[in-house]
Design an enzyme around this catalytic site. Structure first.
Site, mmCIF file in Angstrom:
data_model
loop_
_atom_site.group_PDB
_atom_site.id
_atom_site.type_symbol
_atom_site.label_atom_id
_atom_site.label_comp_id
_atom_site.label_asym_id
_atom_site.label_seq_id
_atom_site.Cartn_x
_atom_site.Cartn_y
_atom_site.Cartn_z
ATOM 1 N N PRO A 1 0.823 -1.224 0.000
ATOM 2 C CA PRO A 1 0.000 0.000 0.000
ATOM 3 C C PRO A 1 0.846 1.257 0.000
ATOM 4 O O PRO A 1 1.881 1.325 0.669
ATOM 5 C CB PRO A 1 -0.820 -0.143 1.287
ATOM 6 C CG PRO A 1 -0.963 -1.614 1.458
ATOM 7 C CD PRO A 1 0.344 -2.194 0.981
ATOM 8 N N CYS A 2 0.363 2.258 -0.742
ATOM 9 C CA CYS A 2 1.188 3.421 -1.057
ATOM 10 C C CYS A 2 0.879 4.637 -0.195
ATOM 11 O O CYS A 2 1.312 5.732 -0.503
ATOM 12 C CB CYS A 2 0.988 3.790 -2.523
ATOM 13 S SG CYS A 2 -0.749 4.102 -2.950
ATOM 14 N N THR A 3 0.130 4.477 0.884
ATOM 15 C CA THR A 3 -0.337 5.626 1.673
ATOM 16 C C THR A 3 0.750 6.650 2.014
ATOM 17 O O THR A 3 0.554 7.851 1.831
ATOM 18 C CB THR A 3 -0.990 5.133 2.982
ATOM 19 O OG1 THR A 3 -1.964 4.151 2.664
ATOM 20 C CG2 THR A 3 -1.637 6.278 3.718
ATOM 21 N N PHE B 1 3.465 7.493 0.568
ATOM 22 C CA PHE B 1 4.199 8.115 -0.522
ATOM 23 C C PHE B 1 3.308 8.615 -1.643
ATOM 24 O O PHE B 1 3.785 9.118 -2.647
ATOM 25 C CB PHE B 1 5.201 7.103 -1.095
ATOM 26 C CG PHE B 1 5.915 6.339 -0.010
ATOM 27 C CD1 PHE B 1 6.821 6.975 0.820
ATOM 28 C CD2 PHE B 1 5.641 5.003 0.208
ATOM 29 C CE1 PHE B 1 7.458 6.285 1.836
ATOM 30 C CE2 PHE B 1 6.277 4.299 1.220
ATOM 31 C CZ PHE B 1 7.183 4.946 2.039
#
Length: 356
Positions: free
Chosen positions: A87-89, A91
């Site tokens: 999951p990219c939260t 960045f």
């Protein structure tokens, strides 16, 4: 230790966009790990080759040996491929307005380390890691995390290449830049990232292979017959303005700078995606997982996109079934890797492995 031919393990599987690409490239996804219940059920509904039910839980608490067992691997057997997009939260470009994310304080950053932990312990022949392209930014959140990630990949015993790829440059009818890292165990031939097959304008500059134009949203949705959805009407304070916006334009249409006789907004006062409408003659802009009530892209018919349309714009098959409420389906699609882009990346890995 031997790599079991064609077996792939999937981490952070989501709806399975990366998995579909891996299977189309010749691999067989035998085990998957996914925290979200609806996404796990989506995987189980669409991937009949899984050796076990999707492991639903927090990957920080799941031992690698459990994942290997779920894939049907025994003793010193190892998967041929590990895939996943943590999951990219921390960045995500859309999240950088939050100071605590810019400072690198988001606990979800540790999920990158969960990926490298499984990589080091599972020892697949090759891996594909996907993430938001903002991970490569030179700021307090991204740069240390990216440097640490590359160091851990080396320490796990792998050599690799990485590049930001725009999905539209590979035949996907959506402009969606994503970071891909592809690698093999040290001593092997490192795969290259695929070269663009399509091209056109993206963010006011030339992108990709200009010899073949980007696939447009109009082309992707042509011939698609869909039923209206209860939530497709755009309401709220600004919804009534959407019909007046030309295809491909956004809230800026209603500014004095653009010459509107009754301006509703000041110039550059909103995100670019605010009241953004699809242009049928261009690829769709990036489709988000959790758009706000007035955040597009909206259909050129001045409504929200329907699920079948979103699937087309991501290159999921029409028959692909998603589990959950309309909002949960949007989240699964908006967080996914377009299967066509995934296929082209994984095909490079497969071709390199076959040549050795």
């Amino acid at each position: 230790m031997s790599s079991s031919q064609g077996i792939a393990i999937s981490l952070f599987s989501g709806a399975g966009g990366l998995d579909l690409g891996a299977e189309r490239a010749g691999y067989h996804v035998r085990a998957a790990v996914e925290y979200d219940r609806d996404a796990a059920l989506t995987m189980e509904k669409n991937f009949s080759g899984l050796a076990s039910p999707v492991i639903q839980g927090d990957i920080l608490d799941i031992p690698t040996r459990e994942i290997l067992r779920a894939a049907g691997l025994k003793g010193r057997e190892r998967p041929e491929l590990l895939i996943g997009g943590p999951p990219c939260t921390p960045f995500s470009k859309s999240g950088f307005w939050l100071e605590w994310k810019r400072e690198g304080l988001d606990p979800d950053a540790s999920l990158l380390q969960a990926y490298t932990r499984v990589l080091a312990e599972a020892k697949p022949r090759a891996f594909v890691l996907e993430n938001v392209y903002a991970l490569t930014y030179n700021n307090k959140a991204s740069r240390p995390a990216f440097t640490r990630l590359l160091k851990e990949l080396h320490e796990a015993g792998y050599e690799f290449n990485y590049r930001v790829l725009n999905a539209a440059d590979y035949g996907v009818p959506q402009a969606r830049p994503r970071l891909f890292i592809v690698g093999v165990r040290k001593g092997g031939k490192v795969p290259e990232l695929p070269e663009p097959t399509h091209g056109g304008l993206w963010e006011r500059r030339a992108s990709g292979n200009g010899a073949r134009p980007h696939v447009t949203a109009g082309e992707a949705l042509a011939g698609l017959v869909t039923d209206p959805e209860p939530t497709e009407v755009v309401r709220g304070t600004w919804g009534h303005l959407l019909p007046g916006i030309p295809p491909g334009d956004n809230y800026l249409y209603y500014t004095a700078e653009r010459g509107h006789p009754e301006p509703q907004f000041t110039y550059r006062s909103r995100y670019w995606s605010f009241l953004l409408k699809l242009d049928p003659n261009k690829p769709s802009p990036t489709i988000q997982a959790q758009p706000g009530p007035n955040v597009g892209p909206f259909h050129w018919e001045s409504r929200r996109l329907r699920v079948a349309e979103v699937k087309r714009l991501f290159t999921f098959p029409d028959e692909f079934e998603l589990v959950g409420t309309r909002a949960r389906v949007q989240a699964q699609l908006g967080n996914s890797v377009p299967p066509l882009l995934a296929q082209k990346v994984v095909e490079q890995v497969a071709a390199t492995n076959r040549s050795q």
